[in-house]
Design a protein around this motif. Sequence first.
Motif, PDB file in Angstrom:
ATOM      1  N   ALA A  77       0.874  -1.198  -0.101  1.00  0.00           N
ATOM      2  CA  ALA A  77      -0.076   0.110   0.078  1.00  0.00           C
ATOM      3  C   ALA A  77       0.915   1.458   0.049  1.00  0.00           C
ATOM      4  CB  ALA A  77      -1.078   0.119   1.174  1.00  0.00           C
ATOM      5  N   LEU A  78       1.915   1.415   0.685  1.00  0.00           N
ATOM      6  CA  LEU A  78       3.066   2.290   0.889  1.00  0.00           C
ATOM      7  C   LEU A  78       3.522   2.674  -0.440  1.00  0.00           C
ATOM      8  CD1 LEU A  78       4.400   4.425   2.390  1.00  0.00           C
ATOM      9  CD2 LEU A  78       6.028   2.848   2.991  1.00  0.00           C
ATOM     10  N   LEU A  79       3.836   1.488  -1.247  1.00  0.00           N
ATOM     11  CA  LEU A  79       4.484   1.637  -2.465  1.00  0.00           C
ATOM     12  C   LEU A  79       3.614   1.999  -3.331  1.00  0.00           C
ATOM     13  CD1 LEU A  79       6.732   1.014  -4.105  1.00  0.00           C
ATOM     14  CD2 LEU A  79       6.066  -1.230  -4.680  1.00  0.00           C
ATOM     15  N   VAL A  80       2.219   1.568  -3.295  1.00  0.00           N
ATOM     16  CA  VAL A  80       1.168   2.045  -4.455  1.00  0.00           C
ATOM     17  C   VAL A  80       0.995   3.889  -4.162  1.00  0.00           C
ATOM     18  CG1 VAL A  80      -1.173   2.067  -4.794  1.00  0.00           C
ATOM     19  CG2 VAL A  80       0.127   0.143  -4.772  1.00  0.00           C
ATOM     20  N   ILE A  86       4.291   9.958  -7.501  1.00  0.00           N
ATOM     21  CA  ILE A  86       5.035  10.408  -8.475  1.00  0.00           C
ATOM     22  C   ILE A  86       4.186  10.816  -9.648  1.00  0.00           C
ATOM     23  CG2 ILE A  86       6.565   9.311 -10.039  1.00  0.00           C
ATOM     24  CD1 ILE A  86       8.190   8.073  -8.019  1.00  0.00           C
ATOM     25  N   PHE A  87       3.216   9.854 -10.114  1.00  0.00           N
ATOM     26  CA  PHE A  87       2.701  10.181 -11.158  1.00  0.00           C
ATOM     27  C   PHE A  87       1.720  11.355 -11.159  1.00  0.00           C
ATOM     28  CE2 PHE A  87       2.950   5.424 -12.304  1.00  0.00           C
ATOM     29  CZ  PHE A  87       3.589   5.641 -13.516  1.00  0.00           C
ATOM     30  N   ILE A  88       1.102  11.756 -10.136  1.00  0.00           N
ATOM     31  CA  ILE A  88       0.471  12.848  -9.926  1.00  0.00           C
ATOM     32  C   ILE A  88       1.372  14.329 -10.167  1.00  0.00           C
ATOM     33  CG2 ILE A  88      -0.703  14.437  -8.285  1.00  0.00           C
ATOM     34  CD1 ILE A  88      -2.168  11.933  -7.086  1.00  0.00           C
ATOM     35  N   THR A  89       2.857  14.218  -9.626  1.00  0.00           N
ATOM     36  CA  THR A  89       3.653  15.352  -9.765  1.00  0.00           C
ATOM     37  C   THR A  89       4.195  15.420 -10.774  1.00  0.00           C
ATOM     38  OG1 THR A  89       5.406  13.800  -8.719  1.00  0.00           O
ATOM     39  CG2 THR A  89       4.200  15.394  -7.000  1.00  0.00           C
ATOM     40  N   VAL A  90       4.237  14.180 -11.901  1.00  0.00           N
ATOM     41  CA  VAL A  90       4.664  14.229 -13.192  1.00  0.00           C
ATOM     42  C   VAL A  90       3.712  14.692 -14.165  1.00  0.00           C
ATOM     43  CG1 VAL A  90       5.301  12.812 -15.026  1.00  0.00           C
ATOM     44  CG2 VAL A  90       6.428  12.463 -12.928  1.00  0.00           C
ATOM     45  N   LEU A 173      12.574   7.922  -2.443  1.00  0.00           N
ATOM     46  CA  LEU A 173      11.952   7.205  -1.343  1.00  0.00           C
ATOM     47  C   LEU A 173      11.604   5.871  -1.727  1.00  0.00           C
ATOM     48  CD1 LEU A 173       9.780   9.726   0.149  1.00  0.00           C
ATOM     49  CD2 LEU A 173      11.651   8.828   1.176  1.00  0.00           C
ATOM     50  N   ILE A 174      11.226   5.733  -2.903  1.00  0.00           N
ATOM     51  CA  ILE A 174      10.768   4.318  -3.610  1.00  0.00           C
ATOM     52  C   ILE A 174      12.072   3.513  -3.761  1.00  0.00           C
ATOM     53  CG2 ILE A 174      10.219   2.990  -5.838  1.00  0.00           C
ATOM     54  CD1 ILE A 174       8.035   5.107  -5.888  1.00  0.00           C
ATOM     55  N   LEU A 175      13.178   4.163  -4.207  1.00  0.00           N
ATOM     56  CA  LEU A 175      14.638   3.365  -4.165  1.00  0.00           C
ATOM     57  C   LEU A 175      15.176   2.968  -2.918  1.00  0.00           C
ATOM     58  CD1 LEU A 175      16.711   5.637  -6.675  1.00  0.00           C
ATOM     59  CD2 LEU A 175      15.747   3.348  -7.403  1.00  0.00           C
ATOM     60  N   ILE A 176      14.951   3.880  -1.792  1.00  0.00           N
ATOM     61  CA  ILE A 176      15.307   3.561  -0.473  1.00  0.00           C
ATOM     62  C   ILE A 176      14.389   2.377  -0.080  1.00  0.00           C
ATOM     63  CG2 ILE A 176      15.192   4.274   1.830  1.00  0.00           C
ATOM     64  CD1 ILE A 176      16.264   6.947   0.730  1.00  0.00           C
TER      65      ILE A 176
END
Length: 190
Positions: A77-80, A86-90, A173-176
């Motif tokens: 859920a956190l990953l989603v 990311i998609f919203i900011t992009v 954050l996703i990479l971490i």
Amino acid sequence: MSADEKSEFEKNKEKFKLLYEITYSEYKDELDRIKSIEDKTGRLFTLLNLTVTLFVTFLTNKLVASFYSKLVIGSQALLVVLVLGIFITVILAWFELFKNLNNKKYKRLELKANNVFEDIAYDDSKDINYFYWQAYKTLQKAIEENGKFADESFKSLSSALEYLKYSSIIFCLILIFHYFAFLNSGVTTP
């Protein structure tokens, strides 16, 4: 025309000419500023597309995709939420950049505006000082409108850069998140 009147006319001519030249230089500077903003918009658009490409490549990697099924539901859920962030900011950054790229309302010098310049050229009652004054007023109007346009474009560009910054932070954050998930999964790389 007496010698004193002619001398006064020449002084005024130099003043009006200098005023015109300064204003014309300012007008050219404003156009260069707009061109610089357009160039930066294009470069930022390229950087944004590169970021999206890297992100999609990362998410579709087989090794990364194998982690998704092994994560606990809270982590998924956190990953989603992070991916949606990311998609919203992009999308917001793209919107700002498209708005900036499609905004072409900067003002060119209107030499034919009401045929003022042509009328002056053929009207013997108007002197060169009048011509310089009319050119100055035309340039000043263009400078004011171009300044507003450049300010709007710069705000849009700054907003897009902020959104790109936020998407980059979320990507980190996703990479971490993936790094720690990889360490906790016990999976060995092939």
